[in-house]
Design a protein around this motif. Structure first.
Motif, mmCIF file in Angstrom:
data_model
loop_
_atom_site.group_PDB
_atom_site.id
_atom_site.type_symbol
_atom_site.label_atom_id
_atom_site.label_comp_id
_atom_site.label_asym_id
_atom_site.label_seq_id
_atom_site.Cartn_x
_atom_site.Cartn_y
_atom_site.Cartn_z
ATOM 1 N N THR A 1 0.280 -1.030 0.182
ATOM 2 C CA THR A 1 -0.161 0.121 -0.145
ATOM 3 C C THR A 1 1.130 1.034 -0.136
ATOM 4 O OG1 THR A 1 -0.295 -0.289 2.301
ATOM 5 C CG2 THR A 1 -2.291 -0.923 1.004
ATOM 6 N N GLY A 2 2.162 0.855 -0.964
ATOM 7 C CA GLY A 2 2.854 2.605 -1.107
ATOM 8 C C GLY A 2 4.423 2.285 -0.275
ATOM 9 N N ILE A 3 3.939 2.600 1.065
ATOM 10 C CA ILE A 3 5.092 1.432 1.972
ATOM 11 C C ILE A 3 6.323 1.010 0.902
ATOM 12 C CG2 ILE A 3 5.736 0.888 4.349
ATOM 13 C CD1 ILE A 3 2.883 1.600 4.751
ATOM 14 N N THR A 4 7.841 0.915 0.460
ATOM 15 C CA THR A 4 8.766 0.465 0.798
ATOM 16 C C THR A 4 9.680 -0.096 1.999
ATOM 17 O OG1 THR A 4 9.544 1.992 0.092
ATOM 18 C CG2 THR A 4 7.922 1.081 -1.937
ATOM 19 N N TYR A 5 9.762 -1.237 1.364
ATOM 20 C CA TYR A 5 10.945 -1.871 2.018
ATOM 21 C C TYR A 5 12.444 -2.460 1.199
ATOM 22 C CZ TYR A 5 7.480 -1.551 5.643
ATOM 23 O OH TYR A 5 6.264 -1.175 6.320
ATOM 24 N N TYR A 6 13.396 -2.129 1.538
ATOM 25 C CA TYR A 6 14.284 -2.708 0.759
ATOM 26 C C TYR A 6 15.547 -3.303 1.205
ATOM 27 C CZ TYR A 6 13.064 1.041 -2.945
ATOM 28 O OH TYR A 6 12.344 1.703 -3.878
ATOM 29 N N SER A 7 16.139 -3.670 0.684
ATOM 30 C CA SER A 7 16.967 -4.548 1.660
ATOM 31 C C SER A 7 18.151 -3.677 1.604
ATOM 32 C CB SER A 7 17.700 -6.048 0.796
ATOM 33 O OG SER A 7 18.193 -5.813 -0.676
ATOM 34 N N SER A 8 19.153 -3.734 2.487
ATOM 35 C CA SER A 8 20.110 -2.107 2.587
ATOM 36 C C SER A 8 21.515 -3.209 1.026
ATOM 37 C CB SER A 8 21.633 -3.209 3.545
ATOM 38 O OG SER A 8 22.169 -4.488 3.702
ATOM 39 N N ALA A 9 20.995 -4.161 0.896
ATOM 40 C CA ALA A 9 21.949 -4.238 -0.892
ATOM 41 C C ALA A 9 21.677 -3.557 -2.081
ATOM 42 C CB ALA A 9 22.229 -6.103 -0.551
ATOM 43 N N VAL A 10 20.757 -3.138 -1.379
ATOM 44 C CA VAL A 10 19.828 -2.238 -2.801
ATOM 45 C C VAL A 10 19.746 -1.105 -2.459
ATOM 46 C CG1 VAL A 10 19.644 -4.791 -3.821
ATOM 47 C CG2 VAL A 10 17.730 -2.561 -2.887
ATOM 48 N N LYS A 11 19.407 -0.812 -1.092
ATOM 49 C CA LYS A 11 18.576 0.643 -1.197
ATOM 50 C C LYS A 11 19.760 2.386 -1.297
ATOM 51 C CE LYS A 11 16.475 2.986 3.092
ATOM 52 N NZ LYS A 11 15.983 2.790 4.503
ATOM 53 N N GLY A 12 18.698 3.199 -2.265
ATOM 54 C CA GLY A 12 19.646 3.856 -2.714
ATOM 55 C C GLY A 12 19.951 3.536 -4.069
ATOM 56 N N ARG A 13 19.804 2.348 -4.934
ATOM 57 C CA ARG A 13 20.282 2.132 -6.089
ATOM 58 C C ARG A 13 18.847 1.731 -6.723
ATOM 59 N NH1 ARG A 13 23.736 -1.556 -7.135
ATOM 60 N NH2 ARG A 13 23.126 -3.244 -5.727
ATOM 61 N N PHE A 14 18.034 0.810 -6.055
ATOM 62 C CA PHE A 14 17.245 0.321 -6.317
ATOM 63 C C PHE A 14 15.531 1.345 -6.464
ATOM 64 C CE2 PHE A 14 18.581 -4.351 -7.359
ATOM 65 C CZ PHE A 14 19.603 -3.649 -7.807
ATOM 66 N N THR A 15 15.034 1.091 -7.368
ATOM 67 C CA THR A 15 13.617 1.404 -6.773
ATOM 68 C C THR A 15 12.501 1.253 -7.272
ATOM 69 O OG1 THR A 15 14.739 3.810 -7.467
ATOM 70 C CG2 THR A 15 11.592 3.985 -7.371
ATOM 71 N N VAL A 16 11.545 0.511 -6.821
ATOM 72 C CA VAL A 16 10.404 0.270 -6.985
ATOM 73 C C VAL A 16 9.028 0.961 -7.185
ATOM 74 C CG1 VAL A 16 9.390 -0.987 -4.693
ATOM 75 C CG2 VAL A 16 9.113 -1.910 -6.357
#
Length: 126
Positions: free
Chosen positions: A53-68
């Protein structure tokens, strides 16, 4: 039953970008929770990002580089995207789209997801 079809992926040099997309049809769950996982050769499947519902959770390995991102659903069809930038060699893996999360616990446990795409190979070279 949710049916998932993925597209995108391919090969790119380190520092480059790729985009994955995933279409989930027959998704009647109002939250439309979905996720991207990946599995590198010889390694376990790991969570990349989930969206709820609009809230995203990124793994630390991709945070800041990948966007969903995800569309507003129409007739139970969701389209999920994954923009991958500044890619690294360690991003090489088969990427899977997942839908329909069940039970309790961490979102990045593959056992909690009921529907999976066919997987798309992503190769990052030096």
């Amino acid at each position: 039953q949710v049916q998932i079809v993925e597209s995108g992926g391919g090969s790119v040099q380190a520092g480059g970008s790729l985009r994955l997309s995933c279409t989930a049809a027959g998704y009647t769950y109002s939250s439309g929770t979905m996720a991207w996982f990946r599995q590198a050769p010889g390694k376990e499947r790991e969570g990349v990002v989930s969206i709820y519902t609009g809230i995203t959770y990124y793994s630390s390995a991709v945070k800041g580089r990948f966007t969903v991102s995800r569309n507003n659903p129409e007739n139970g069809v969701y389209v999920l995207f994954l923009e991958m930038n500044n890619m690294k060699i360690e991003d090489t893996a088969v990427y899977y789209c997942a839908a329909v999360i069940i039970g309790t616990g961490s979102w990045n446990s593959p056992d909690r997801w009921r529907s999976w795409g066919q997987g798309n190979k992503v190769n990052v070279s030096s």
